[in-house]
Scaffold this motif. Structure first.
Motif, mmCIF file in Angstrom:
data_model
loop_
_atom_site.group_PDB
_atom_site.id
_atom_site.type_symbol
_atom_site.label_atom_id
_atom_site.label_comp_id
_atom_site.label_asym_id
_atom_site.label_seq_id
_atom_site.Cartn_x
_atom_site.Cartn_y
_atom_site.Cartn_z
ATOM 1 N N PHE A 5 37.447 -21.868 -22.307
ATOM 2 C CA PHE A 5 36.856 -20.748 -21.958
ATOM 3 C C PHE A 5 36.452 -20.622 -20.603
ATOM 4 O O PHE A 5 35.913 -21.707 -19.795
ATOM 5 C CB PHE A 5 35.690 -20.327 -22.929
ATOM 6 C CG PHE A 5 36.030 -20.369 -24.352
ATOM 7 C CD1 PHE A 5 36.603 -19.122 -24.841
ATOM 8 C CD2 PHE A 5 35.939 -21.444 -25.282
ATOM 9 C CE1 PHE A 5 37.035 -19.108 -26.425
ATOM 10 C CE2 PHE A 5 36.156 -21.375 -26.490
ATOM 11 C CZ PHE A 5 36.790 -20.374 -27.105
ATOM 12 N N VAL A 6 36.765 -19.460 -20.194
ATOM 13 C CA VAL A 6 36.430 -19.198 -18.766
ATOM 14 C C VAL A 6 34.957 -18.927 -18.579
ATOM 15 O O VAL A 6 34.450 -18.192 -19.391
ATOM 16 C CB VAL A 6 37.257 -17.874 -17.916
ATOM 17 C CG1 VAL A 6 36.733 -17.244 -16.682
ATOM 18 C CG2 VAL A 6 38.666 -18.151 -18.220
ATOM 19 N N ARG A 7 34.327 -19.487 -17.485
ATOM 20 C CA ARG A 7 32.882 -19.366 -16.944
ATOM 21 C C ARG A 7 32.642 -18.396 -15.885
ATOM 22 O O ARG A 7 33.559 -18.559 -14.992
ATOM 23 C CB ARG A 7 32.241 -20.612 -16.667
ATOM 24 C CG ARG A 7 32.384 -21.943 -17.902
ATOM 25 C CD ARG A 7 31.414 -23.102 -17.212
ATOM 26 N NE ARG A 7 31.415 -24.048 -18.130
ATOM 27 C CZ ARG A 7 31.044 -24.405 -19.381
ATOM 28 N NH1 ARG A 7 30.497 -23.329 -19.929
ATOM 29 N NH2 ARG A 7 31.442 -25.144 -20.019
ATOM 30 N N PRO A 8 31.920 -17.435 -16.216
ATOM 31 C CA PRO A 8 31.651 -16.515 -14.996
ATOM 32 C C PRO A 8 31.396 -17.134 -13.874
ATOM 33 O O PRO A 8 30.597 -17.899 -13.772
ATOM 34 C CB PRO A 8 30.781 -15.469 -15.588
ATOM 35 C CG PRO A 8 29.897 -16.203 -16.786
ATOM 36 C CD PRO A 8 30.743 -17.086 -17.106
ATOM 37 N N VAL A 75 26.863 -14.069 -26.268
ATOM 38 C CA VAL A 75 27.789 -13.957 -25.225
ATOM 39 C C VAL A 75 29.223 -14.147 -25.875
ATOM 40 O O VAL A 75 29.675 -15.110 -26.523
ATOM 41 C CB VAL A 75 27.332 -15.039 -24.019
ATOM 42 C CG1 VAL A 75 28.386 -14.972 -23.068
ATOM 43 C CG2 VAL A 75 26.012 -14.751 -23.649
ATOM 44 N N LEU A 76 30.163 -13.347 -25.225
ATOM 45 C CA LEU A 76 31.655 -13.354 -25.571
ATOM 46 C C LEU A 76 32.196 -14.314 -24.569
ATOM 47 O O LEU A 76 32.121 -14.008 -23.358
ATOM 48 C CB LEU A 76 32.063 -12.149 -25.698
ATOM 49 C CG LEU A 76 33.697 -12.041 -26.168
ATOM 50 C CD1 LEU A 76 33.606 -12.320 -27.362
ATOM 51 C CD2 LEU A 76 34.040 -10.392 -25.980
ATOM 52 N N HIS A 77 32.915 -15.318 -24.883
ATOM 53 C CA HIS A 77 33.515 -16.329 -24.243
ATOM 54 C C HIS A 77 35.078 -16.083 -24.343
ATOM 55 O O HIS A 77 35.540 -16.061 -25.530
ATOM 56 C CB HIS A 77 33.170 -17.878 -24.364
ATOM 57 C CG HIS A 77 31.540 -18.008 -24.239
ATOM 58 N ND1 HIS A 77 31.061 -18.235 -22.885
ATOM 59 C CD2 HIS A 77 30.757 -18.172 -25.063
ATOM 60 C CE1 HIS A 77 30.017 -18.203 -22.984
ATOM 61 N NE2 HIS A 77 29.490 -18.017 -24.229
ATOM 62 N N GLY A 100 32.180 -14.510 -20.577
ATOM 63 C CA GLY A 100 30.582 -15.114 -20.228
ATOM 64 C C GLY A 100 29.778 -13.801 -20.221
ATOM 65 O O GLY A 100 28.646 -13.907 -19.812
ATOM 66 N N ARG A 101 30.137 -12.570 -20.847
ATOM 67 C CA ARG A 101 29.312 -11.530 -20.796
ATOM 68 C C ARG A 101 29.079 -10.999 -22.218
ATOM 69 O O ARG A 101 29.466 -11.481 -23.334
ATOM 70 C CB ARG A 101 30.133 -10.325 -20.205
ATOM 71 C CG ARG A 101 30.911 -10.413 -18.981
ATOM 72 C CD ARG A 101 29.950 -10.678 -17.718
ATOM 73 N NE ARG A 101 31.077 -10.946 -16.655
ATOM 74 C CZ ARG A 101 30.554 -11.548 -15.617
ATOM 75 N NH1 ARG A 101 29.312 -12.188 -15.533
ATOM 76 N NH2 ARG A 101 31.433 -11.873 -14.588
#
Length: 148
Positions: A5-8, A75-77, A100-101
């Motif tokens: 998963f992409v981290r902001p 939070v949506l990952h 990450g939001r």
């Protein structure tokens, strides 16, 4: 194992859009911008091979694109990948904005930024349709998360 998963990088989706615009503005022509976008795709976290199936495939994309969403602590990952270099970069841009939001922030962040940044008119019609399909998949994941 590294999380797929992409981290902001930025605190908000709006800040991510602004940062992407600033980064693209550094380049004088679209060939340089494309190369930059391709590099972003190469930096995506590894996408699990088990997720490169029809259940994760984003319909409407000329290239193969797979995405996964996970809601944790409100939070949506998001994770994503493509079999095409430029499309992987477009996936990276979308995930930078949306992963990450909260689902509400995702739903409030209209994917019109893709047009505002000049990405849609710089792409072929098929690629433009594909990125619109990816954006719809992200918005759908956020709507489903809100419904939970």
């Amino acid at each position: 194992m590294t999380s797929p998963f992409v981290r902001p990088q930025e605190a908000t989706a709006t800040e991510a859009i602004t940062a992407i615009g600033d980064e693209l503005d550094v380049f004088d022509d679209w060939m340089d911008r494309y190369q930059y976008i391709i590099e972003l795709g190469r930096k995506l976290p590894p996408f699990p091979e088990a997720w490169t199936d029809d259940a994760h495939r984003v319909p409407g994309c000329q290239s193969q694109v797979w995405m996964e969403a996970d809601l944790a602590n409100g939070v949506l990952h998001l994770a994503g990948a493509s079999d095409a270099a430029i499309v992987s970069g477009l996936v990276a841009l979308l995930l930078r904005v949306y992963s990450g939001r909260t689902p509400d922030e995702v739903l409030r962040t209209d994917p019109v930024f893709l047009q505002d940044l000049g990405l849609l008119e710089a792409l072929s019609t098929n690629r433009g349709n594909g990125i619109a399909s990816m954006a719809r998949a992200v918005q759908r994941a956020a709507r489903e998360a809100v419904a939970v």
